[in-house]
Design a protein around this motif. Structure first.
Motif, PDB file in Angstrom:
ATOM      1  N   ALA A  90       0.338   6.966  -7.027  1.00  0.00           N
ATOM      2  CA  ALA A  90      -0.168   8.280  -6.613  1.00  0.00           C
ATOM      3  C   ALA A  90       0.826   9.385  -6.950  1.00  0.00           C
ATOM      4  O   ALA A  90       0.446  10.464  -7.414  1.00  0.00           O
ATOM      5  CB  ALA A  90      -0.470   8.274  -5.114  1.00  0.00           C
ATOM      6  N   ARG A  91       2.111   9.106  -6.750  1.00  0.00           N
ATOM      7  CA  ARG A  91       3.126  10.124  -7.052  1.00  0.00           C
ATOM      8  C   ARG A  91       3.200  10.387  -8.557  1.00  0.00           C
ATOM      9  O   ARG A  91       3.305  11.541  -8.995  1.00  0.00           O
ATOM     10  CB  ARG A  91       4.487   9.670  -6.535  1.00  0.00           C
ATOM     11  N   GLU A 103       0.827  -1.210   0.000  1.00  0.00           N
ATOM     12  CA  GLU A 103       0.000   0.000   0.000  1.00  0.00           C
ATOM     13  C   GLU A 103       0.861   1.261   0.000  1.00  0.00           C
ATOM     14  O   GLU A 103       0.536   2.246  -0.673  1.00  0.00           O
ATOM     15  CB  GLU A 103      -0.933  -0.005   1.211  1.00  0.00           C
ATOM     16  N   LEU A 104       1.952   1.239   0.737  1.00  0.00           N
ATOM     17  CA  LEU A 104       2.845   2.402   0.767  1.00  0.00           C
ATOM     18  C   LEU A 104       3.529   2.593  -0.581  1.00  0.00           C
ATOM     19  O   LEU A 104       3.730   3.732  -1.035  1.00  0.00           O
ATOM     20  CB  LEU A 104       3.880   2.248   1.882  1.00  0.00           C
ATOM     21  N   LYS A 105       3.876   1.494  -1.238  1.00  0.00           N
ATOM     22  CA  LYS A 105       4.483   1.613  -2.571  1.00  0.00           C
ATOM     23  C   LYS A 105       3.480   2.140  -3.581  1.00  0.00           C
ATOM     24  O   LYS A 105       3.859   2.823  -4.545  1.00  0.00           O
ATOM     25  CB  LYS A 105       5.045   0.259  -3.009  1.00  0.00           C
ATOM     26  N   ASN A 106       2.207   1.838  -3.377  1.00  0.00           N
ATOM     27  CA  ASN A 106       1.172   2.406  -4.234  1.00  0.00           C
ATOM     28  C   ASN A 106       1.178   3.934  -4.138  1.00  0.00           C
ATOM     29  O   ASN A 106       1.071   4.636  -5.145  1.00  0.00           O
ATOM     30  CB  ASN A 106      -0.201   1.867  -3.830  1.00  0.00           C
ATOM     31  N   SER A 134      -6.736   7.845  -3.574  1.00  0.00           N
ATOM     32  CA  SER A 134      -5.800   6.931  -2.907  1.00  0.00           C
ATOM     33  C   SER A 134      -6.174   6.774  -1.444  1.00  0.00           C
ATOM     34  O   SER A 134      -5.316   6.540  -0.587  1.00  0.00           O
ATOM     35  CB  SER A 134      -4.361   7.467  -3.020  1.00  0.00           C
ATOM     36  N   SER A 135      -7.468   6.899  -1.135  1.00  0.00           N
ATOM     37  CA  SER A 135      -7.911   6.998   0.253  1.00  0.00           C
ATOM     38  C   SER A 135      -7.562   5.761   1.082  1.00  0.00           C
ATOM     39  O   SER A 135      -7.208   5.886   2.262  1.00  0.00           O
ATOM     40  CB  SER A 135      -9.413   7.281   0.320  1.00  0.00           C
ATOM     41  N   ASN A 136      -7.665   4.564   0.509  1.00  0.00           N
ATOM     42  CA  ASN A 136      -7.379   3.358   1.289  1.00  0.00           C
ATOM     43  C   ASN A 136      -5.913   3.312   1.730  1.00  0.00           C
ATOM     44  O   ASN A 136      -5.602   3.075   2.903  1.00  0.00           O
ATOM     45  CB  ASN A 136      -7.718   2.103   0.483  1.00  0.00           C
ATOM     46  N   SER A 137      -5.021   3.520   0.774  1.00  0.00           N
ATOM     47  CA  SER A 137      -3.586   3.504   1.096  1.00  0.00           C
ATOM     48  C   SER A 137      -3.227   4.658   2.028  1.00  0.00           C
ATOM     49  O   SER A 137      -2.413   4.502   2.947  1.00  0.00           O
ATOM     50  CB  SER A 137      -2.759   3.599  -0.194  1.00  0.00           C
ATOM     51  N   LEU A 138      -3.842   5.797   1.807  1.00  0.00           N
ATOM     52  CA  LEU A 138      -3.554   6.968   2.633  1.00  0.00           C
ATOM     53  C   LEU A 138      -4.006   6.748   4.078  1.00  0.00           C
ATOM     54  O   LEU A 138      -3.321   7.165   5.021  1.00  0.00           O
ATOM     55  CB  LEU A 138      -4.245   8.196   2.038  1.00  0.00           C
ATOM     56  N   ASP A 139      -5.138   6.080   4.256  1.00  0.00           N
ATOM     57  CA  ASP A 139      -5.614   5.805   5.609  1.00  0.00           C
ATOM     58  C   ASP A 139      -4.641   4.900   6.363  1.00  0.00           C
ATOM     59  O   ASP A 139      -4.374   5.110   7.555  1.00  0.00           O
ATOM     60  CB  ASP A 139      -6.999   5.166   5.555  1.00  0.00           C
ATOM     61  N   LEU A 140      -4.111   3.905   5.652  1.00  0.00           N
ATOM     62  CA  LEU A 140      -3.113   3.030   6.287  1.00  0.00           C
ATOM     63  C   LEU A 140      -1.869   3.817   6.678  1.00  0.00           C
ATOM     64  O   LEU A 140      -1.296   3.598   7.751  1.00  0.00           O
ATOM     65  CB  LEU A 140      -2.744   1.891   5.338  1.00  0.00           C
ATOM     66  N   LEU A 141      -1.436   4.735   5.833  1.00  0.00           N
ATOM     67  CA  LEU A 141      -0.272   5.557   6.142  1.00  0.00           C
ATOM     68  C   LEU A 141      -0.527   6.408   7.386  1.00  0.00           C
ATOM     69  O   LEU A 141       0.311   6.467   8.298  1.00  0.00           O
ATOM     70  CB  LEU A 141       0.075   6.454   4.952  1.00  0.00           C
TER      71      LEU A 141
END
Length: 251
Positions: A208-209, A200-203, A234-241
């Motif tokens: 996203a980048r 998810e962080l790599k996403n 990118s809400s799912n990955s962002l929430d995990l971050l």
């Protein structure tokens, strides 16, 4: 629209009395006709996809004998479709109030240097996450800017400012590496957490980048295609971050 609602009312009668095949054919015809009407009158709004995602209306297999429960469930689904149609004018008014060009046009019309918003929408960054960040007292990091970036990301989504969403997501990603003891987000994505979290962080670090870079650095062209919410969400990955930020600063 009244004619389409009338067809829905006729389908309700069919559900109560008709055979499974008759109901399935009439329901499919009604849904197709409404979808075509939406695509013709309100293109590029996503409403036709929203209509199509409503539950399938049926009362069983073509040769089956429908039970009272089958017919009752189908009636509920028809009612759900009719309620969606009844809400459509309100939904369109809300969309028209929030899109950037409409907001700007109304500001010009009243002759003032003001922008007026009347917005209700879901949050890209869950408000509970923002409150958790607000309640953190860290001796090493001031979270004021991170919190404001999250708040502005929600505002950008509410006003359908999808270019801003891409840029704000990248800003958040670039802002947080020191919290994890890293200087770049690529280091965070490659070295932090287990396999699922890394993915998810790599996403965020790649997809996203790259989308943000595309819109930030591309020069004007003869023909532009603006992003949709699907491209910039990118809400799912962002929430995990953000959850990992909270865990790291409260350990």
């Amino acid at each position: 629209m009244d004619e389409l609602a009338q067809l829905g009312a006729e389908l309700m009668t069919q559900v109560k009395l008709g055979s499974p095949l008759e109901v399935s054919m009439k329901a499919a015809g009604w849904k197709a006709r409404v979808a075509e009407w939406i695509r013709t009158n309100f293109p590029d709004t996503g409403l036709s996809a929203e209509w199509a995602s409503l539950p399938v209306i049926e009362i069983g297999l073509p040769t089956a004998t429908p039970s009272t429960i089958d017919r009752g469930l189908a009636e509920m689904k028809v009612s759900q479709h009719l309620s969606w149609l009844a809400r459509l004018p309100s939904s369109l008014r809300i969309r028209n109030l929030t899109i950037p060009e409409t907001v700007n046009a109304e500001s010009v019309e009243v002759g003032r240097r003001e922008v007026k918003l009347n917005v209700t929408s879901r949050a890209i960054v869950d408000p509970s996450r923002i409150e958790e960040l607000r309640n953190i007292s860290s001796p090493s990091f001031d979270l004021a800017k991170l919190i404001r970036l999250c708040e502005e990301l929600n505002l950008a989504f509410a006003t359908q400012s999808y270019l801003s969403m891409a840029m704000l997501t990248r800003a958040i990603v670039d802002h947080v590496p020191p919290i994890f003891g890293k200087s770049t987000f690529s280091e965070v994505a490659n070295n932090y957490g287990g396999a699922t979290l890394k993915r998810e962080l790599k996403n965020l670090d790649t997809t996203a980048r790259n989308i943000a870079d595309l819109h930030l650095h591309s020069q004007i062209k003869k023909k532009e295609v603006l992003p949709t919410i699907t491209q910039v969400d990118s809400s799912n990955s962002l929430d995990l971050l953000l959850a990992e930020v909270i865990v790291t600063l409260t350990e």
